[in-house]
Design a protein around this motif. Structure first.
Motif, PDB file in Angstrom:
ATOM      1  N   ILE A  13      12.080  -1.833   4.685  1.00 51.77           N
ATOM      2  CA  ILE A  13      11.021  -0.888   4.318  1.00 51.77           C
ATOM      3  C   ILE A  13      11.601   0.342   3.633  1.00 51.77           C
TER       4      ILE A  13
ATOM      5  N   GLU B 227      11.445   1.866  -0.786  1.00 50.07           N
ATOM      6  CA  GLU B 227      11.113   3.195  -1.292  1.00 50.07           C
ATOM      7  C   GLU B 227      11.892   3.523  -2.564  1.00 50.07           C
TER       8      GLU B 227
ATOM      9  N   ASN C 157       8.735  -4.428  -3.932  1.00 51.82           N
ATOM     10  CA  ASN C 157       7.915  -3.919  -2.836  1.00 51.82           C
ATOM     11  C   ASN C 157       7.388  -5.101  -2.021  1.00 51.82           C
TER      12      ASN C 157
ATOM     13  N   ILE D 104       5.457  -5.042   0.493  1.00 53.19           N
ATOM     14  CA  ILE D 104       4.179  -4.760   1.146  1.00 53.19           C
ATOM     15  C   ILE D 104       3.034  -5.365   0.330  1.00 53.19           C
TER      16      ILE D 104
ATOM     17  N   SER E  78      -1.322  -0.717   3.861  1.00 50.37           N
ATOM     18  CA  SER E  78      -0.545   0.518   3.866  1.00 50.37           C
ATOM     19  C   SER E  78       0.860   0.248   4.383  1.00 50.37           C
ATOM     20  N   LYS E  79       1.779   1.139   4.033  1.00 55.25           N
ATOM     21  CA  LYS E  79       3.161   0.999   4.495  1.00 55.25           C
ATOM     22  C   LYS E  79       3.228   1.077   6.022  1.00 55.25           C
ATOM     23  N   GLN E  80       2.392   1.925   6.613  1.00 54.59           N
ATOM     24  CA  GLN E  80       2.386   2.060   8.060  1.00 54.59           C
ATOM     25  C   GLN E  80       1.905   0.775   8.729  1.00 54.59           C
TER      26      GLN E  80
ATOM     27  N   TYR F 239       1.975  -2.224   7.470  1.00 56.11           N
ATOM     28  CA  TYR F 239       2.979  -3.261   7.233  1.00 56.11           C
ATOM     29  C   TYR F 239       4.141  -3.111   8.204  1.00 56.11           C
ATOM     30  N   ALA F 240       4.599  -1.861   8.414  1.00 58.95           N
ATOM     31  CA  ALA F 240       5.714  -1.614   9.327  1.00 58.95           C
ATOM     32  C   ALA F 240       5.355  -2.032  10.749  1.00 58.95           C
TER      33      ALA F 240
ATOM     34  N   VAL G  90      10.254   5.731   8.360  1.00 60.23           N
ATOM     35  CA  VAL G  90      10.313   4.479   9.116  1.00 60.23           C
ATOM     36  C   VAL G  90      10.855   4.717  10.523  1.00 60.23           C
TER      37      VAL G  90
END
Length: 257
Positions: A64, A68, A73, A75, A80-82, A84-85, A116
């Motif tokens: 992740i 950046e 990417n 994702i 959203s990145k959140q 996905y994390a 992250v």
């Protein structure tokens, strides 16, 4: 909040073996559910427990974070990145009958990991609410705890071999505890691999000199070595194993409530 037990010691003293048996002890005593966290990049807690690990949190964090600064990417569109994390972190949880296992994996490389790491901290804190105990197999410097990624620590078990130098090394680790901002209720030493389960006077003197509280002594047992060589999980040691009996006796005297 879960009672968090951190096990720390320099490499090669049998720390991970004792951590696995500690997890087994809590499960046998029906003290679960237990969250086992392998926070030592060089340890193999999953092998001691006899479970397979497909992904580590470190690998996910790296993936992740590198997204950046690269053109690739992972994702999916619309996620959203959140989210996905959190999805990826959840997939790293190895679920067993009486315990679950998370492997932290390698430490971070170059680049900014603030976002992250924050997600990882929140995820582990959320996990901890679902368990009675969190047992952490740490690296000597307790890096993940010092960075605040792991929860508060209630009990710290330091593991050393029976040499004077080994006890000195544990003494240095003990001095890191207040530097990490930790205020555990219990800090104690287990001396592992002692011939005949007996300490010589020089080792006893060094324990006293370092100001360490001796919780107990675990004897040298060739069967542990044989299990390791044969790829047999250490938690399958027989009930009458001297190592298992000694550790269970020590744990039975600790207040882990």
């Amino acid at each position: 909040m879960a009672h968090t037990i951190a096990v720390a010691g320099k490499g090669g003293v049998g720390k991970t073996t004792l951590t696995g048996l500690l997890i087994e002890y809590l499960c046998q005593k029906k003290q679960g559910p237990v969250l086992a966290v392998d926070a030592d990049a060089n340890s193999n807690l999953n092998e001691v427990l006899g479970v397979e690990v497909e992904a580590t949190l470190g690998e996910i964090r790296e993936e992740i974070a590198q997204a950046e600064i690269s053109n690739t990417n992972p994702i999916p569109l619309g996620m959203s990145k959140q989210d996905y994390a959190e999805m990826k972190f959840s997939s790293a949880l190895v679920e067993e009958d009486d315990y679950d296992l998370l492997v932290m994996g390698h430490t971070q490389g170059k680049g900014c990991y603030c976002f992250v790491n924050g997600l990882l901290t929140a995820q582990i804190s959320k996990y901890a609410q679902n368990y009675k105990y969190v047992v952490v197999d740490n690296e000597a410097g307790m890096e993940h705890i010092s960075r605040g990624i792991l929860p508060k620590v209630d009990t710290i078990i330091l593991v050393s071999d029976c040499s004077r130098r080994g006890v000195q090394a544990v003494g240095r680790i003990a001095k890191l505890i207040p530097e990490c901002g930790l205020k555990p209720n219990t800090v104690g030493l287990i001396v592992n691999r002692a011939p005949g389960g007996v300490l010589n006077e020089g080792t006893k003197e060094e324990i006293e000199k370092q100001g360490l509280t001796l919780l107990g002594v675990v004897p040298q047992d060739e069967q542990v070595f044989e299990f390791d060589c044969d790829g047999v999980p250490t938690v399958k040691l027989p009930e009458d194993s001297p190592v298992r009996k000694a550790l269970y006796g020590i744990m039975g005297k600790l207040d882990l409530s």
